[in-house]
Design a protein around this motif. Structure first.
Motif, PDB file in Angstrom:
ATOM      1  N   LEU A   6       0.827  -1.206   0.000  1.00 17.08           N
ATOM      2  CA  LEU A   6       0.000   0.000   0.000  1.00 17.08           C
ATOM      3  C   LEU A   6       0.861   1.257   0.000  1.00 17.08           C
ATOM      4  O   LEU A   6       0.544   2.252  -0.655  1.00 17.08           O
ATOM      5  CB  LEU A   6      -0.929  -0.010   1.223  1.00 17.08           C
ATOM      6  N   TRP A   7       1.990   1.200   0.736  1.00 16.41           N
ATOM      7  CA  TRP A   7       2.913   2.348   0.750  1.00 16.41           C
ATOM      8  C   TRP A   7       3.465   2.602  -0.648  1.00 16.41           C
ATOM      9  O   TRP A   7       3.567   3.755  -1.092  1.00 16.41           O
ATOM     10  CB  TRP A   7       4.047   2.081   1.739  1.00 16.41           C
ATOM     11  N   ALA A   8       3.843   1.543  -1.376  1.00 16.65           N
ATOM     12  CA  ALA A   8       4.341   1.698  -2.742  1.00 16.65           C
ATOM     13  C   ALA A   8       3.274   2.307  -3.641  1.00 16.65           C
ATOM     14  O   ALA A   8       3.561   3.170  -4.481  1.00 16.65           O
ATOM     15  CB  ALA A   8       4.805   0.349  -3.295  1.00 16.65           C
ATOM     16  N   ARG A   9       2.035   1.877  -3.460  1.00 13.34           N
ATOM     17  CA  ARG A   9       0.943   2.445  -4.259  1.00 13.34           C
ATOM     18  C   ARG A   9       0.771   3.933  -3.953  1.00 13.34           C
ATOM     19  O   ARG A   9       0.610   4.748  -4.860  1.00 13.34           O
ATOM     20  CB  ARG A   9      -0.359   1.700  -3.980  1.00 13.34           C
ATOM     21  N   ALA A  10       0.792   4.279  -2.674  1.00 10.84           N
ATOM     22  CA  ALA A  10       0.617   5.685  -2.294  1.00 10.84           C
ATOM     23  C   ALA A  10       1.795   6.538  -2.744  1.00 10.84           C
ATOM     24  O   ALA A  10       1.628   7.705  -3.117  1.00 10.84           O
ATOM     25  CB  ALA A  10       0.436   5.793  -0.780  1.00 10.84           C
ATOM     26  N   ALA A  11       2.995   5.956  -2.725  1.00 11.31           N
ATOM     27  CA  ALA A  11       4.195   6.708  -3.091  1.00 11.31           C
ATOM     28  C   ALA A  11       4.256   6.996  -4.584  1.00 11.31           C
ATOM     29  O   ALA A  11       4.729   8.056  -5.001  1.00 11.31           O
ATOM     30  CB  ALA A  11       5.441   5.944  -2.655  1.00 11.31           C
ATOM     31  N   PHE A  12       3.762   6.060  -5.407  1.00  9.38           N
ATOM     32  CA  PHE A  12       3.971   6.166  -6.849  1.00  9.38           C
ATOM     33  C   PHE A  12       2.709   6.434  -7.651  1.00  9.38           C
ATOM     34  O   PHE A  12       2.773   6.559  -8.871  1.00  9.38           O
ATOM     35  CB  PHE A  12       4.639   4.876  -7.360  1.00  9.38           C
ATOM     36  N   ASP A  13       1.575   6.473  -6.998  1.00 10.89           N
ATOM     37  CA  ASP A  13       0.318   6.769  -7.695  1.00 10.89           C
ATOM     38  C   ASP A  13      -0.284   8.018  -7.063  1.00 10.89           C
ATOM     39  O   ASP A  13      -0.779   7.989  -5.935  1.00 10.89           O
ATOM     40  CB  ASP A  13      -0.642   5.579  -7.583  1.00 10.89           C
ATOM     41  N   ASP A  14      -0.243   9.129  -7.782  1.00  7.52           N
ATOM     42  CA  ASP A  14      -0.709  10.403  -7.235  1.00  7.52           C
ATOM     43  C   ASP A  14      -2.205  10.413  -6.965  1.00  7.52           C
ATOM     44  O   ASP A  14      -2.699  11.254  -6.217  1.00  7.52           O
ATOM     45  CB  ASP A  14      -0.352  11.546  -8.193  1.00  7.52           C
ATOM     46  N   ASP A  15      -2.942   9.500  -7.591  1.00  7.45           N
ATOM     47  CA  ASP A  15      -4.391   9.459  -7.406  1.00  7.45           C
ATOM     48  C   ASP A  15      -4.825   8.386  -6.406  1.00  7.45           C
ATOM     49  O   ASP A  15      -6.028   8.149  -6.231  1.00  7.45           O
ATOM     50  CB  ASP A  15      -5.084   9.180  -8.751  1.00  7.45           C
ATOM     51  N   PHE A  16      -3.871   7.752  -5.737  1.00  8.69           N
ATOM     52  CA  PHE A  16      -4.213   6.667  -4.815  1.00  8.69           C
ATOM     53  C   PHE A  16      -4.961   7.201  -3.594  1.00  8.69           C
ATOM     54  O   PHE A  16      -4.647   8.266  -3.065  1.00  8.69           O
ATOM     55  CB  PHE A  16      -2.945   5.946  -4.356  1.00  8.69           C
ATOM     56  N   ALA A  17      -5.944   6.434  -3.164  1.00  9.11           N
ATOM     57  CA  ALA A  17      -6.688   6.753  -1.943  1.00  9.11           C
ATOM     58  C   ALA A  17      -6.942   5.459  -1.182  1.00  9.11           C
ATOM     59  O   ALA A  17      -7.251   4.427  -1.787  1.00  9.11           O
ATOM     60  CB  ALA A  17      -8.005   7.445  -2.273  1.00  9.11           C
ATOM     61  N   LEU A  18      -6.773   5.503   0.126  1.00 11.74           N
ATOM     62  CA  LEU A  18      -7.052   4.326   0.944  1.00 11.74           C
ATOM     63  C   LEU A  18      -8.548   4.016   0.928  1.00 11.74           C
ATOM     64  O   LEU A  18      -9.375   4.920   1.064  1.00 11.74           O
ATOM     65  CB  LEU A  18      -6.576   4.562   2.385  1.00 11.74           C
ATOM     66  N   ARG A  19      -8.874   2.736   0.756  1.00 11.35           N
ATOM     67  CA  ARG A  19     -10.256   2.293   0.726  1.00 11.35           C
ATOM     68  C   ARG A  19     -10.513   1.321   1.875  1.00 11.35           C
ATOM     69  O   ARG A  19      -9.566   0.712   2.395  1.00 11.35           O
ATOM     70  CB  ARG A  19     -10.558   1.586  -0.608  1.00 11.35           C
ATOM     71  N   PRO A  20     -11.770   1.146   2.259  1.00  9.63           N
ATOM     72  CA  PRO A  20     -12.071   0.189   3.336  1.00  9.63           C
ATOM     73  C   PRO A  20     -11.577  -1.218   3.045  1.00  9.63           C
ATOM     74  O   PRO A  20     -11.150  -1.935   3.959  1.00  9.63           O
ATOM     75  CB  PRO A  20     -13.605   0.243   3.428  1.00  9.63           C
TER      76      PRO A  20
END
Length: 380
Positions: free
Chosen positions: A80-94
């Motif tokens: 999830l950290w890699a997704r948040a670091a490299f995807d500017d549109d990433f948002a945490l979901r339930p």
């Protein structure tokens, strides 16, 4: 190397890693971050410090037993950290939290069932190992698939480090050493010393340095809602004082003007399969110069987002045109440069908070109202 020397190095690396992880936890708690990247960095740092200590040589095996449920979910956090670091549109979901919780439950099952049902523990442990490998591969996939479009030089270097780190994790930890069970108590091999433990310690230390470099870098901290005093203590020196930065070529205004002409006048963004390499070739400049111009000169962090800015403006103009009210939305999306309706709808709604159909309806009503008001004014 002698076993005593290897163990000493092992403990030293773990001490350094846990120290860096702990420092990051304290800083992030002080900063009270709200963005997913920093929140996940906080969780990852806490787990990294716990893993470094719980699996160290001479630490009682029972410590590993009780920390296993949380530590076993670290690959999920890292993904999830890699997704948040490299995807500017990433948002945490339930559902992200549900995946993490499911892995934690599996870890508790493996830990608590050992005295009564060793077979269940072994099955759960194998499942955790498979999941660790799967999430490491997912982190690599996330890092590689969006690498080409990334315009931030610092983040591109971080991607390379993440790929290497995950390959090392797969090779040395997740495969043979993550949860060694045959003939041993769960976790016994993790803190028994030796070359395997040293490799784990070395990997943790590299991860800690990588994460701290990412956290304390200017680009990362700038995104956090930091108080001025705290920010001043963790941000890198100003750009004009960074070593060697004065030798870096500035963004040329002529290049920006040529790029603007290509985008606004020639509408090159409509070209199918346009890549940053192809755009650089048309401008006859090195690709790294174009990346720098779009990132530092125009403020875009992602090449696809840069193209979509022009494509969406083109689509909005067509949707607002009464003469194109009967043109299908798919045709407008394709003409603007999108490859299919799905990405177009997602990008359009993210930019306008409306679907293309809703936007067209409101735009045409507003235009009809304005035309009627103008007619009334002229009649008066």
């Amino acid at each position: 190397m002698h076993d005593i020397g290897l163990t000493a190095l092992d403990l030293g690396l773990r001490g350094a890693a846990s120290g860096l992880f702990t420092m990051m936890v304290l800083v992030l708690i002080r900063l009270r971050p709200a963005n997913p990247h920093a929140v996940l960095g906080l969780v990852m740092s806490a787990g990294g410090a716990g893993f470094a200590i719980a699996t160290a040589p001479f630490i009682p095996t029972s410590t590993f037993w009780w920390t296993l449920p949380l530590l076993s979910a670290q690959p999920v956090v890292f993904w999830l950290w890699a997704r948040a670091a490299f995807d500017d549109d990433f948002a945490l979901r339930p559902w992200h939290g549900a995946v993490w919780l499911a892995v934690v439950v599996l870890g508790f099952t493996a830990s608590l069932s050992w005295p009564i049902w060793p077979a269940v523990t072994k099955a759960c442990a194998k499942g955790l190992s498979v999941l660790a490998l799967a999430f490491a591969l997912l982190a690599i996939l996330q890092t590689v698939t969006t690498w080409r479009d990334d315009l931030v030089a610092r983040r591109r270097l971080l991607r390379m480090a993440v790929v290497i780190l995950n390959l090392g994790f797969i090779t040395f930890v997740a495969g043979p050493a993550l949860l060694p069970l045959p003939g041993a108590v769960l976790g016994a091999a993790a803190n028994s010393g030796g070359l395997g433990s040293f490799i784990v310690a070395f990997t943790l230390c590299i991860l800690a340095m990588l994460a701290s470099w990412n956290l304390f870098g200017a680009n990362a901290v700038a995104a956090l809602p930091t108080p001025a005093v705290v920010a001043a203590s963790v941000v890198d020196p100003p750009q004009d004082t960074e070593p060697g930065l004065s030798e870096r070529p500035a963004v040329a205004p002529l290049l920006l003007r040529r790029l603007d002409h290509l985008m606004r006048v020639e509408r090159i963004y409509r070209q199918e399969g346009l890549s940053i390499g192809g755009l650089a070739a048309q401008l006859n400049v090195p690709e790294y110069r174009l990346r720098q111009a779009i990132n530092e000169g125009l403020g875009h962090r992602n090449f696809s987002a840069f193209l979509n800015r022009y494509r969406l403006d083109d689509a909005k103009a067509a949707l607002s045109d009464p003469g194109q009210r009967d043109v299908p939305i798919l045709t407008i999306a394709i003409d603007a440069g999108f490859q299919s309706i799905g990405p177009f709808n997602r990008a359009f709604k993210a930019a306008t908070a409306m679907t293309p159909s809703e936007f067209r309806r409101q735009a045409l009503v507003a235009m009809a109202t304005e035309t009627e008001n103008r007619r009334i004014r002229q009649a008066d």
